[in-house]
Design an enzyme around this catalytic site. Structure first.
Site, short mmCIF file in Angstrom:
data_model
loop_
_atom_site.label_atom_id
_atom_site.label_comp_id
_atom_site.label_asym_id
_atom_site.label_seq_id
_atom_site.Cartn_x
_atom_site.Cartn_y
_atom_site.Cartn_z
N THR A 141 1.77 5.49 -23.54
CA THR A 141 0.88 5.47 -24.55
C THR A 141 -0.53 5.26 -24.04
O THR A 141 -0.65 5.16 -22.88
CB THR A 141 1.38 4.38 -25.42
N ASN B 105 4.05 9.81 -26.57
CA ASN B 105 5.26 9.24 -25.97
C ASN B 105 5.35 9.56 -24.48
O ASN B 105 4.71 8.89 -23.68
CB ASN B 105 6.52 9.68 -26.71
N SER C 232 9.17 0.83 -31.81
CA SER C 232 8.09 0.91 -30.84
C SER C 232 7.82 -0.47 -30.26
O SER C 232 8.20 -1.48 -30.83
CB SER C 232 6.82 1.44 -31.52
N GLY D 193 2.52 1.53 -22.20
CA GLY D 193 3.50 1.12 -21.20
C GLY D 193 4.91 0.93 -21.71
O GLY D 193 5.69 0.18 -21.11
#
Length: 611
Positions: free
Chosen positions: A430, A450, A491, A512
């Site tokens: 990201t 992504n 997420s 990350g």
């Protein structure tokens, strides 16, 4: 044949990269340059002709201006990432995006205007990590009202998506890697809707004003950095598999760009012009929407025009916690990030971290054990709350954290950790960028496509990649994070705002994947527990890892500390001194003297700029 072609292309691209970096060149590819007259025979100069004065050459164009990001050998430099400012700070993962955000503040815009401009700029200069074909989250603090909002513009599953849309092979992997590339990996993108929503509701400028700098830059071109060049080269096979990807992101001669070369994206400029003119409808309806659906379906996707037209931005409140007198505001579900960051900090609050040496074995051991406990809860309980019950209050409860802290042996690492039970306490994430202005407005945005260059599917003629966010779902049914039509995948993104006594203190976040959570927690602790400046906290070496009793660490951590951790039972795996996988924090801190301190992560291309 294909493998041979790739090897030859990569070798040639590598040679061109070294050549360009060694000469300090930022010019376009040599194949597109006019032939040099020096290569042609010439008549000897007449003795009577006057000597020609040498005219100094114009310096080669670079979008980095005087910011020195890499040396003559194409190696990334780690210094010069911070900045100060009185009117505002823009800290993003790319110099050009920070420059455009600062320009917006200089022209009278607020932090929200700058955040929108920076988002669309990052889609141009960092297409490997984010863009308008993706989505994300924003935590927003509004100075005038003291209100905090969480803006969810995360991608969601197409309506036709189901848990059995992928086929598992005998090797235990999804057949054709359909979770991570091609049409079935693509979620409905939310970034355009999200950014235009915040501009219309909290900004002061027009779409044209915030988009024009990036439109101009897309046509002029951006300097390819070592990070972008490496990602382009590593994606070469995927560019061959998905031709529209290669047509946009390869040079005219079909090779990857080298470090220091100039990448232009006029298709992206035209796309932004369309969005500036028509707003969200220009993206989610009409010819551009049809092109998105066509690109998706060409590679076996499930997206429809209705999926795009029905996309909705969601506005909620952030999760809230405290840590040693500071208020932590971060991302609620469907991101696990904010909740688990707060759970980790709650556990650590039971120990005297301020009395420990930063990055001592004693402190890193506690971080590792807290990570294990909190991440176990993440795996068991977190998901989209529209589809599963999440014990949110219990996970962030201080008393629950005390029970977890009591399980930590301060002398020995726990070999196995199971999820605990937060339900009895239920009653009571990201790329990332951070922007703050003198009024106290703070914007924390984590957004992504992504994987590197997302799904590999590029929208033909429009200059941007589509995400592979469906890969964030779990395979199979009956799990908190199983696929359902319209569902948002779990997420770890954790855009975070920190207040002290109700006033802005600092704002931060990181990309990350699952490492985001541990990265954000470590940086918060470095500032609050050890009084580090924001850049010191961002620069400090990090650890990561939450399962199988393993710790990955940056080798700037003293070897004696690592030896002690091994004695305590940790399995320690060295990476590099500066390793990209440990995230890329961009942050802004309000100094006691009223000056804003911007910090950017040297693990990637980040640069803070102040005004």
């Amino acid at each position: 044949m294909k493998k041979t072609r790739r090897i030859l292309a990569l070798l040639l691209a590598a040679m061109l990269t070294v050549s360009a970096a060694g000469c300090g060149s930022t010019s376009a590819p040599a194949s597109s340059a006019p032939e040099s007259s020096a290569a042609q025979p010439s008549e000897p100069a007449s003795e009577s002709e006057p000597a020609q004065e040498e005219v100094p050459e114009e310096p080669a164009y670079t979008s980095l201006d005087d910011f020195v990001l890499f040396d003559k050998d194409g190696q990334t430099l780690r210094t010069g990432r911070d900045a100060t400012g009185e009117q505002g700070i823009v800290s993003t993962s790319k110099y050009e995006a920070s420059k455009i955000g600062r320009q917006i503040i200089e022209e009278g815009g607020n932090a929200i205007d700058a955040a929108v401009a920076a988002a669309f700029a990052l889609g141009l200069v960092e297409p490997n990590s984010s863009g308008i074909g993706g989505g994300g989250f924003m935590t927003l603090y509004l100075a005038e009202t003291g209100e905090t909002q969480f803006i969810d513009f995360r991608e969601c599953a197409p309506a036709a998506a189901t848990p059995d849309m992928w086929v598992m092979g005998d090797d235990g992997k999804v057949v054709g890697n359909e979770m991570m590339e091609g049409g079935k990996s693509i979620g409905v993108p939310g970034e355009v809707a999200g950014m235009l929503y915040i501009l219309e509701n909290y900004g002061t400028m027009t779409r044209q004003q915030v988009l024009q700098p990036t439109i101009d830059l897309a046509r002029k071109g951006v300097t390819v950095t070592p990070t972008l060049a490496n990602d382009m080269m590593d994606s070469f096979d995927k560019m061959m598999k998905y031709p529209e990807f290669g047509e946009t992101f390869l040079r005219e001669d079909g090779l990857p760009y080298g470090v220091g070369e100039i990448f232009q994206n006029p298709d992206y400029a035209s796309t932004l012009e369309l969005i500036a003119e028509q707003g969200a409808d220009g993206f989610y309806k009409g010819p551009l929407a049809e092109a998105i659906v066509a690109a998706n379906n060409k590679y076996d996707g499930l997206m429809t025009m209705e999926d795009l037209a029905n996309y909705q931005v969601k506005v909620t409140e952030p999760v809230k916690g405290t840590y040693r007198g500071y208020e932590i505001l971060s991302s609620p579900p469907p991101s696990s990030g904010g909740t688990i960051v707060i759970e980790i900090l709650n556990i650590l609050e039971n120990f005297d971290l301020p009395g420990m040496e930063p990055n001592s074995a004693e402190e890193l051991h506690l971080f590792s054990e807290a990570f294990k406990l909190a991440y176990a809860d993440r795996a068991k309980y977190m998901g989209d709350p529209k589809y599963v019950d999440v014990p949110l209050a219990g996970l962030m409860n201080k008393e629950y954290a005390k029970t977890l802290a009591a399980q930590i042996d301060v002398e020995k690492a726990a070999e196995t950790v199971e999820a605990n039970d937060p339900w009895p306490y239920e009653h009571v994430e990201t790329t990332h960028y951070s922007i703050a202005d003198k009024e106290g407005n703070m914007v924390s945005v984590t957004k992504t496509v992504n994987g590197i260059f997302g799904s590999g599917v590029c929208v033909d003629g429009y200059g941007f990649m589509l995400n592979n966010e469906m890969g964030d779902f779990d395979f199979g049914p009956d799990k908190p994070n199983s696929i359902a039509g319209g569902k948002v995948p779990l997420s770890s993104m954790s855009p975070t705002v920190v207040l002290k006594d109700g006033k802005p203190a600092f704002v931060l976040g990181s990309p990350g994947a699952t490492t985001i959570i541990s990265t954000v927690a470590q940086v918060i602790s470095k500032v609050i527990d050890h009084g580090m400046t924001m850049q010191e906290a961002v620069d400090a070496p990090r650890i990561k890892g939450f399962k199988d009793n393993k710790i990955d660490y940056e080798t700037r951590i003293d070897q004696a500390v690592i030896d002690k951790l091994v004695e305590m039972g940790h399995i320690c795996n060295p990476l590099e001194e500066w390793n990209r996988s440990f995230g890329s924090v961009q942050a802004v801190l309000y100094g006691e003297d009223g000056v804003l301190q911007g910090a950017a992560d040297p693990r990637r291309d980040g640069k803070a700029l102040g005004y």
